[in-house]
Design a protein around this motif. Structure first.
Motif, PDB file in Angstrom:
ATOM      1  N   LEU B 360      34.872  47.387  33.991  1.00  8.71           N
ATOM      2  CA  LEU B 360      35.618  46.250  34.537  1.00  8.71           C
ATOM      3  C   LEU B 360      34.742  44.996  34.600  1.00  8.71           C
ATOM      4  CD1 LEU B 360      38.410  45.428  35.673  1.00  8.71           C
ATOM      5  CD2 LEU B 360      37.533  45.982  37.953  1.00  8.71           C
ATOM      6  N   TYR B 361      33.472  45.190  34.933  1.00 11.72           N
ATOM      7  CA  TYR B 361      32.549  44.046  34.917  1.00 11.72           C
ATOM      8  C   TYR B 361      32.355  43.526  33.494  1.00 11.72           C
ATOM      9  CZ  TYR B 361      30.897  45.002  39.712  1.00 11.72           C
ATOM     10  OH  TYR B 361      30.794  45.164  41.066  1.00 11.72           O
ATOM     11  N   ARG B 362      32.102  44.459  32.596  1.00 10.99           N
ATOM     12  CA  ARG B 362      31.761  44.044  31.228  1.00 10.99           C
ATOM     13  C   ARG B 362      32.949  43.392  30.529  1.00 10.99           C
ATOM     14  NH1 ARG B 362      27.199  46.137  28.704  1.00 10.99           N
ATOM     15  NH2 ARG B 362      28.326  46.217  26.726  1.00 10.99           N
ATOM     16  N   ARG B 363      34.126  43.942  30.739  1.00 10.73           N
ATOM     17  CA  ARG B 363      35.307  43.394  30.066  1.00 10.73           C
ATOM     18  C   ARG B 363      35.558  41.958  30.532  1.00 10.73           C
ATOM     19  NH1 ARG B 363      37.928  41.971  26.220  1.00 10.73           N
ATOM     20  NH2 ARG B 363      40.178  42.247  26.082  1.00 10.73           N
ATOM     21  N   VAL B 364      35.483  41.744  31.834  1.00  9.46           N
ATOM     22  CA  VAL B 364      35.771  40.411  32.371  1.00  9.46           C
ATOM     23  C   VAL B 364      34.664  39.430  31.983  1.00  9.46           C
ATOM     24  CG1 VAL B 364      36.045  39.084  34.498  1.00  9.46           C
ATOM     25  CG2 VAL B 364      37.228  41.271  34.229  1.00  9.46           C
ATOM     26  N   ALA B 365      33.418  39.873  32.073  1.00 10.44           N
ATOM     27  CA  ALA B 365      32.311  38.990  31.694  1.00 10.44           C
ATOM     28  C   ALA B 365      32.408  38.615  30.217  1.00 10.44           C
ATOM     29  CB  ALA B 365      30.974  39.671  31.982  1.00 10.44           C
ATOM     30  N   ASP B 366      32.800  39.570  29.406  1.00 12.86           N
ATOM     31  CA  ASP B 366      32.915  39.306  27.978  1.00 12.86           C
ATOM     32  C   ASP B 366      34.029  38.291  27.704  1.00 12.86           C
ATOM     33  OD1 ASP B 366      32.080  39.800  25.293  1.00 12.86           O
ATOM     34  OD2 ASP B 366      33.931  40.944  24.996  1.00 12.86           O
TER      35      ASP B 366
END
Lengths: 322, 762
Positions: B360-366
């Motif tokens: 969830l962090y990586r998807r949003v940051a990306d």
């Protein structure tokens, strides 16, 4: 090999250097491409090389220097009042001028220059002062697996300070990296090994003649030291700035691949794309802009170089933005 | 779980979202209404005037309910055959003319009843607020009544349908028996009128779609779906994911037509999850078609704004009332849909818990680093604890919705009025230096705190500042409470009230305090300017003897004219908030603590709490324009510091220093929200290492109990080029405050401020 690194530590350690201040020209936080994780990179002044394409020209000279950026000057003339040598002066046309050749870097002018037109490149800092700055971001290192990187210039020109700083950082539990150009006595470079979690090792080119022309020295010692360093077991990331027409020939890349492919402990090769955006710094230091008038390498070229290196079994990192 | 099932009917290529979006956009703005479907707006206006003239003695709530009914029964309607969702009635803001005036702005001017109150019962308060607005003391909706930051109880609406709520109302009414008051009776009557009107309206749209489906086989698939959906919702609970979306969209439009601005569309991945999962499970829908529906659904918000402004929030992640994680397949599907949409509307919030998955962090940051920056990332632990501290149960606090930008309100139980007043931290400082008189205009705005030139200690200065700040807070509290008392006469809102506890049980409209929790938001803006100015005087006058108080007062009054060296010293040589510097950070913390504790000592006019927030939105620029030079070295007219962060260009310690400073604040004392704006250079977050660093930055901020983050990942050169060649940057989104906009829709001045901020932030 790890055992021998530890054994060297005792021999090379000297507590006498603990009070040696370092000459630091920048501390960059949230550095994300200078080793693993989120890092704080400490830049030390002084370099044995003089790369024509240097992006940090203030890193070369071993003494403090002045950046002078007239566009920021508000002509308050406070610097003129405090300058002991007359380097900060007023011209016949009543304009403020700076005679760099008679400046002795008293730093007095910098103290009174609130606009930032005069800025000091190179500040004396103790190990404790640097560590205080570094440890402020400990939460970020812990979260990301990051730490401190010491770069330059060549940090090991200030060997005592660098070793002390590495030792302090290691004692504080902070991961350490040293970014070195390798143009050193092996006995000096060796001293950093026990306290360095990872080396970042710059390779400027494999053609020694060409190296001498663009860098000022042949590359023999750099290559020899890299071999020796790899034998200590220290993890090493190789960093190469690709400058089109200077160090990117097929021969040089193949020679690089051959050298690195035969070494142990090379954890990665990072290709950096040359760019000429540091030109304004040369001007602000009163230096001739030596940066080659060439374009940044094309993405395709970097990919091709990367593939040649990967063929030798190397783990290549291309620039994230090309 | 993802079940791969072929769609029951193969979708026609020409009806993909991509091929339809532009047409839908055009027709949304200019619907081809046919006169055969109803009466024109001018006729509606006439009928409304006649109705009001005949019923002037009726309770306002009934007058409004019947105008609402009139519009839905008689207005012209339209269903776009390319769309999957319908709502169109040519209402001409006839209902809102009574209350808020026309739709589409944060502070709509005035409807009839608001005008009456502003010039009558609320004239004194209105005059105070108008003066405070004009001089940059505070910013608020007209007369100090926030009718624009609200959300219905989405779960309850979908669970019961309007028929279910009508049954509840019948039961509640009979439970009250003979004890029922005239107000309660009017409320129940109004609820009956508006819900039945909405149900009839849905049937009108359904019939329209059904008839057109027969004559338009090309578009029969969507028209059939709309006809089927609207014959069921909003009267009854939805039967499918599509019906649930249709229900919510129709509610959004009808609530806004009624005269409130819906600022949260709910917890998307919780509220819609059962419908989505049931449809996937049964094979009624594929994952791809669900994604397509989400795109059509969200496109409606973009149609409403064109990417120029935004305030409609969809939230993801976070937790159920019992504390368990919500994030699921629908979360990621919706994020995919958002990426493919590529528009700044709607805006999305993502709530994180300590155990939230890396994905969830990586998807949003990306998404953010690739230019999809309509995200606010919220940290649940302090956000929830802050609500609990204000007396909400943990179960209620855990289902908060970010209203508008980052202002939490308990779903279905709270009317939070989150933007009731925004108070400048900088103007009271200017007043403290000038004995309560605005030096720009000579108008007295504050209390007398003495001639600052004669102050002999830092405490004297601090006390003067606190007195000026408290004065503004007290005045705001008093006049807001007065305005709340008039609320039932200005904007009774039975349509939304029925979805909010305990309005039906108590027979009380939200305007009369019918919600379980009734809150008023006090937002403090420009914390950095206050802290930095206090510290600058402490350092350079009382501790350092570099300047005298007389010099400080006179130089700031004169906008540092002929004192540029002094200004540069103050700006560049004195420590600033946002650089992890102990003493100045402590002052910021003290100012914030004081502000929050004063606000939390206030009761509001509906028997609820006043809740503190720390952010700025557009007030940073608005207040800045009306505030003279300040001792932090800020020039007259320059923007205040954005959000809860450092002044523009003064977070010289970089993003880590900024995070280290800001997380020294106690965000369990900002129940009405806060945000840190972070600008990152694209190279800092490029590649896998950059993504890892980006995620680490977010996690570190959260682990240090920070509240919320919003990002821009841009370089100044790109923005400068976009100024010169807007034609090449039509899709460039920037996050301005609490929302994202297309850069090319900003004014030149906004663009310049923005570029300065980015240039310094990297």
């Amino acid at each position: 090999m790890a055992g021998s690194r530890t054994a060297d530590a005792g021999a090379a350690t000297s507590r006498a250097g603990a009070s040696t201040p370092g000459l630091v020209f920048d501390i960059k936080r949230f550095a994300v491409h200078d080793g693993p994780g989120v890092r704080t990179t400490v830049f030390l002044k002084g370099c044995p090389l003089s790369c024509a394409w240097c992006h940090n020209p203030e890193s070369i000279d071993r003494k403090p220097q002045l950046f002078y950026r007239p566009d920021r000057c508000i002509e308050c003339l406070e610097c003129v009042k405090v300058c002991p040598t007359g380097a900060q002066s007023v011209s016949d046309e009543n304009r403020r001028v700076y005679f760099r050749e008679i400046c002795d870097i008293s730093e007095l002018c910098v103290d009174v220059c609130y606009s930032g037109a005069l800025e000091l490149a190179g500040k004396r800092m103790s190990v404790d002062e640097v560590m205080e700055a570094v440890l402020q971001d400990a939460d970020f290192y812990n979260e990301s697996g990051g730490g401190m990187t010491i770069s330059g210039g060549e940090p090991l020109l200030q060997a005592e300070f660098t070793i002390d700083l590495l030792r302090a950082s290691t004692e504080a539990g902070v991961h350490t990296s040293v970014d070195t150009c390798g143009q050193l006595q092996w006995s000096t470079l060796k001293r950093a090994v026990p306290y360095t979690s990872m080396f970042l090792y710059d390779l400027k080119g494999m053609d020694s003649e060409n190296h001498k022309t663009n860098i000022g020295v042949p590359n023999d010692r750099i290559v020899d030291n890299l071999r020796l360093l790899s034998e200590t077991g220290a993890p090493i990331e190789i960093r190469m700035v690709i400058v089109p027409g200077v160090n990117d020939s097929d021969q040089q890349i193949d020679d690089t691949a051959e050298l690195l492919g035969g070494l142990q402990n090379i954890v990665g090769v990072r290709l950096l794309a040359y760019h000429s955006m540091a030109g304004s710094k040369y001007v602000a230091l009163g230096l001739d802009n030596t940066m080659p008038k060439v374009e940044a390498p094309a993405k395709e070229q970097l990919v091709a170089i990367g593939e040649r290196l990967e063929a030798a079994g190397l783990n290549v990192h291309l620039p994230a933005k090309m | 779980m993802v079940v791969s099932t072929e769609p029951r009917r193969k979708q026609r290529a020409e009806h993909s979202f991509e091929s339809s979006r532009d047409t839908i956009f055009r027709r949304f703005k200019n619907a081809p209404y046919s006169d055969s479907t109803g009466v024109s707006v001018s006729e509606l206006e006439h009928l409304a005037d006649v109705y009001l003239a005949d019923h002037s003695g009726d309770p306002k709530i009934l007058q409004k309910a019947n105008i609402f009914r009139l519009v839905l029964e008689r207005g012209r309607i339209y269903v776009d055959p390319l769309d999957w969702f319908a709502e169109k009635v040519d209402h001409g803001d006839v209902v809102r003319r009574l209350t808020l005036g026309v739709r589409g702005t944060d502070t709509p001017g005035s409807g009839m009843w608001l005008d009456e109150a502003a010039t009558g019962a609320l004239s004194i308060g209105t005059e105070w607020f108008d003066r405070a607005e004009k001089h940059g003391v505070s910013h608020q909706p007209r007369s100090g009544l926030d009718l624009g930051h609200i959300a219905p109880g989405w779960d309850k609406l979908l669970e019961k349908g309007l028929s279910g709520l009508l049954s509840d109302a019948v039961a509640a009414r009979s439970a009250l028996g003979d004890e029922i008051t005239a107000e309660q009776a009017a409320f129940f009557k109004a609820l009956d009128v508006v819900y039945n009107a909405a149900i009839s309206f849905a049937n009108r749209l359904s019939d329209f779609a059904r008839n057109n489906a027969e004559s338009d086989p090309e578009n029969a698939r969507q028209l059939d779906a709309i006809a089927t959906a609207l014959s069921n919702v909003p009267a009854n609970p939805p039967h499918s994911f599509h019906e649930a979306l249709q229900f919510m969209w129709l509610m959004h439009e009808l609530i806004e037509m009624e005269g409130e601005n819906v600022r949260s569309m709910g917890q998307f991945d919780r509220t819609l999850r059962p419908f989505y999962e049931a449809d996937i499970e049964s094979g009624a829908i594929t994952r791809d078609h669900a994604k397509e529906l989400i795109k059509f659904f969200w496109h409606k918000w973009y149609c409403g704004t064109g990417g120029a402004s935004n305030g409609k929030n969809f939230v993801f992640g976070g937790q159920y009332a019992d504390g368990s994680e919500i994030t699921n397949d629908l979360t990621y599907l919706a994020l995919d849909a958002y990426e493919e949409l590529g528009t700044p509307d709607p805006k999305l919030s993502v709530r994180y818990l300590p155990g939230s998955e890396d994905r969830l962090y990586r998807r949003v940051a990306d998404l953010i680093r690739n230019g999809h920056n309509s995200f606010v990332l919220m940290n649940d632990p302090p956000a929830v604890e802050a609500l609990v501290k204000q007396g909400k149960t943990p179960e209620d606090a855990r289902i908060y919705l970010p209203i508008g930008c980052y202002e939490p309100a308990v779903e279905g139980k709270e009317v939070a009025c989150t933007m009731n007043v925004t108070v400048s931290f900088a103007k009271p400082f200017e007043l403290a230096l000038n004995d309560g008189v605005d030096p720009q205009t000579g108008v007295r705005l504050g209390v007398e705190t003495g001639d600052a030139r004669e102050f002999t200690s830092y405490d004297q200065l601090l006390n003067a500042y606190i007195a000026q700040l408290d004065h503004v807070l007290n005045k705001s509290r008093t006049h807001i409470a007065e305005a709340e008392g008039e609320w039932p006469n200005i904007n009774p809102s039975p349509f939304i009230s029925g979805s909010i506890d305990d309005c039906i049980t108590d027979g009380t409209d939200i305007s009369a305090g019918g919600a379980r929790y009734n809150s008023v938001g006090f937002v403090g803006a420009g914390l950095a300017n206050a802290a930095d100015s206090l510290y600058a005087i402490k350092q350079t006058v009382f501790d350092g003897n570099r300047f005298s108080m007389t010099e400080m007062v006179e130089a700031t009054r004169a906008g540092f004219e002929d004192r540029e060296a002094m200004r540069l010293y103050l700006r560049n040589r004195v420590a600033k908030w946002g650089n992890n510097d102990g003493p100045v950070d402590q002052i910021a913390r003290d100012v914030a603590d004081h502000f929050c504790s004063v606000v939390h000592s206030f009761e509001n006019g509906r028997g609820g709490k006043c809740q503190a927030a720390l952010f700025t939105l557009t007030a940073a620029m608005g207040f800045g324009e009306k505030t003279g030079a300040t001792p932090d070295g800020r020039k007259a007219g320059e923007s205040l510091a954005p959000g809860v962060g450092a002044s523009y260009g003064l977070d010289k310690g970089g993003v880590t220093g900024l995070v280290n400073s800001v997380t020294k604040l106690d965000f369990t004392e900002t129940p009405n929200g806060s945000v840190l704006d972070v600008s990152l250079h694209p190279t800092a977050v490029a590649g896998e290492e950059g993504l890892h660093a980006f995620v680490s930055l977010i996690k570190t901020f959260f682990a240090r109990d920070g509240y919320a983050l919003q990002f821009n990942v841009l370089d100044a050169d790109t923005l400068r080029d976009a100024q010169e060649h807007p034609e090449n940057y039509a899709s460039l989104q920037v996050r301005v405050t609490g929302w994202s906009v297309y850069f090319t829709t900003m004014t030149r001045k906004e663009q310049d401020i923005y570029i300065a901020r980015i240039a310094h932030g990297g």
